[in-house]
Design an enzyme around this catalytic site. Structure first.
Site, mmCIF file in Angstrom:
data_model
loop_
_atom_site.group_PDB
_atom_site.id
_atom_site.type_symbol
_atom_site.label_atom_id
_atom_site.label_comp_id
_atom_site.label_asym_id
_atom_site.label_seq_id
_atom_site.Cartn_x
_atom_site.Cartn_y
_atom_site.Cartn_z
ATOM 1 N N GLU A 181 55.138 59.906 106.045
ATOM 2 C CA GLU A 181 56.360 59.700 106.250
ATOM 3 C C GLU A 181 57.132 58.664 107.250
ATOM 4 O O GLU A 181 57.677 59.004 108.396
ATOM 5 C CB GLU A 181 57.100 61.410 106.548
ATOM 6 C CG GLU A 181 56.952 62.265 105.791
ATOM 7 C CD GLU A 181 57.314 63.751 106.068
ATOM 8 O OE1 GLU A 181 58.290 63.833 107.161
ATOM 9 O OE2 GLU A 181 57.588 64.616 105.388
ATOM 10 N N GLU A 364 53.291 67.595 100.512
ATOM 11 C CA GLU A 364 54.081 68.631 101.238
ATOM 12 C C GLU A 364 55.081 69.136 100.162
ATOM 13 O O GLU A 364 56.187 68.398 99.857
ATOM 14 C CB GLU A 364 54.755 68.165 102.433
ATOM 15 C CG GLU A 364 53.721 67.820 103.548
ATOM 16 C CD GLU A 364 54.463 67.336 104.832
ATOM 17 O OE1 GLU A 364 55.683 67.904 105.084
ATOM 18 O OE2 GLU A 364 53.747 66.683 105.457
HETATM 19 O O1 IFM Z 1 57.011 69.916 109.757
HETATM 20 C C1 IFM Z 1 57.276 68.688 109.025
HETATM 21 C C2 IFM Z 1 55.965 67.794 108.676
HETATM 22 O O2 IFM Z 1 55.433 67.281 109.914
HETATM 23 C C3 IFM Z 1 56.467 66.493 107.983
HETATM 24 N N1 IFM Z 1 57.200 66.961 106.735
HETATM 25 C C4 IFM Z 1 58.452 67.808 106.935
HETATM 26 C C5 IFM Z 1 57.695 69.037 107.677
HETATM 27 C C6 IFM Z 1 59.064 70.086 107.671
HETATM 28 O O3 IFM Z 1 59.817 69.457 108.318
#
Ligand code: IFM
Length: 458
Positions: A181, A364
């Site tokens: 990210e 994710e």
């Molecule tokens: O916890 C975070 C993660 O570190 C990165 N992506 C989003 C998740 C939820 O906010």
């Protein structure tokens, strides 16, 4: 002991019948990140990171929470791997803490490296593929002191780190991720200031993103020179809805889409920065040098997509946009709208926009809720529904031709949710932070039941 939910747990969470997600070659895993779970921030020569500094700055993290103990995964990693194996998962996505494995002079910290070597070896013993992220936001503080991601040199220091990891962990990793990210690192770290290092200036936007993407390109090259495992980058994408049909709101939504999604993906997959961003940030231009774009757009072996929500966007009356409150929609503990169709639409949209879109892993996806243990059980049926609806959306994207190879639930454990501290619970496993006891939530039991059924069928 956790009890099974009353209903048929496998059916409640399962992807649609006939979906390719029922095939064993579709990978299911969970994801975590070093700073969010490890704790032991001073063990075995680990250096301070920008998140240690941020947590120590009053007012930056809710409740004054820090990463000092987190889920104590640094000491409980064997138990955590056993849980994953027990669930029948095929992969684990985690990150390496850069400040744990590399000294300030660039030399290896072997004690820190040994932690990850042991972890990787046990994952292999348990037949769990290792998806290893090099950078999930915990920049060594000594590099921040020299300018952090505002300095071009940090991209070269990242390449040194990638080279060291490739050398040291060669043959033990199934897939490498350079950055998790970069959007959050650039925007929240340097424009909104919500994340470490907490800078707030829109003139930082293009500099930091360009240096991060350059780090990705240089890091990917370094990893490939050392190891044969596939390399990719993980981007968090958002679905965007215009608040009205007015030209101003529609343009605002286009700009929000450019910022949230294309700011990262266009340079990687088209080889140039997205020009809509010049309208959004007229004072910020990428510090481009000859050869940068060739490095940044070198073909990746896969693209990781993180997806959580949709935003409703309206014009701010000038050249920007703001979020428009949208009453009546289903939201998670984070206040994020639950909108699985957004993932399908983004994936099919990327498939049309990018002729060279690599295979995709959903790296994710998940939801936070205020989960509690009652009589040894955590009833999180909302999370079971959330997963099932997102599986259906992914299945639709796959049927439309998008190559999705796997899915990682965020997260294995409740953990440190950055500026929100420990109050937001995303885990399949509940963590009691006072005792560090892990309890499988009903969603974990449902996933386990589905994976067992899938294995029995295929
Ligand atoms: O916890 C975070 C993660 O570190 C990165 N992506 C989003 C998740 C939820 O906010």
């Amino acid at each position: 002991m956790s009890a099974l939910p009353q209903h048929d747990p496998a059916s409640a969470i399962a992807p649609p019948a006939g979906s390719a997600m029922w095939r064993r070659d579709f990978l299911f895993g969970t994801a975590t990140a070093a700073f969010q779970i490890e704790g032991a921030t001073e063990a075995a020569g680990r250096l301070p990171s920008i998140w240690d500094t941020f947590c120590a700055t009053p007012g930056k993290v809710d409740n004054g929470d820090t990463g000092e103990v987190a889920c104590d995964h640094y000491h409980r990693w064997q138990e955590d791997i056993d849980h994953m194996a027990g669930l029948g998962l095929g992969a684990y996505r985690f990150s390496i803490a850069w400040p744990r494995v590399m000294a300030a002079d660039g030399s290896p910290n072997h004690k820190g490296l040994d932690f990850y070597k042991r972890l990787l070896d046990r994952l292999a013993d348990k037949h769990l593929q290792a998806f290893v992220t090099l950078y999930h936001w915990d920049l060594p503080q000594h590099l921040q002191d020299k300018g952090g991601w505002l300095a071009r040199d940090t991209a070269y220091r990242f390449a040194d780190y990638a080279d060291l990891m490739g050398r040291e962990l060669k043959g033990r990793v199934n897939a490498w991720t350079t950055l998790n990210e970069p959007w959050c690192s650039a925007y929240h770290g340097h424009v909104s200031g919500a994340h470490a290092p907490g800078l707030r200036d829109e003139r930082h936007a293009m500099d930091t993103m360009h240096h991060l993407l350059l780090a990705h390109g240089l890091g990917m090259k370094a990893l490939r020179s050392r190891d044969a495992a596939p390399v990719g980058l993980v981007h968090n994408v958002n679905a965007v809805l215009p608040a009205s049909d007015s030209p101003a709101d529609r343009r605002a939504a286009e700009l929000a889409h450019a910022c949230a999604n294309l700011w990262v993906l266009d340079p990687l997959l088209l080889g140039h920065h997205n020009t809509d961003l010049e309208e959004l940030w007229p004072t910020s231009r990428p510090p481009l040098r000859d050869g940068d774009m060739a490095l940044i757009s070198a073909p990746m072996d896969y693209l990781g997509i993180n997806y959580y929500f949709r935003s409703c966007i309206r014009s701010d009356g000038a050249h920007g946009y703001v979020e428009a409150p949208q009453p009546g929609v289903e939201r998670t503990q984070m206040g994020w709208e639950v909108y699985p169709e957004g993932l399908r639409d983004l994936l099919t949209g990327f498939q049309s926009r990018y002729a060279n879109l690599p295979p995709i892993y959903i790296t994710e996806n998940g939801m936070a809720s205020d989960d509690r243990v009652v009589d040894g059980r955590v009833n999180d049926e909302h999370r079971i529904r959330y997963f099932a609806r997102h599986f259906a959306a992914i299945d639709q994207a796959m049927r439309a031709g998008v190559r999705v190879k796997g899915y990682f639930a965020w997260s294995l454990l409740d953990n440190f949710e950055w500026a929100y501290g420990y109050a937001k619970r995303f885990g399949l496993l509940h963590v009691d932070y006072a005792t560090q006891r892990r309890t499988l939530k009903d969603s974990a039991l449902a996933l386990r039941a589905f994976l067992a059924r899938r294995n029995a069928h295929s």
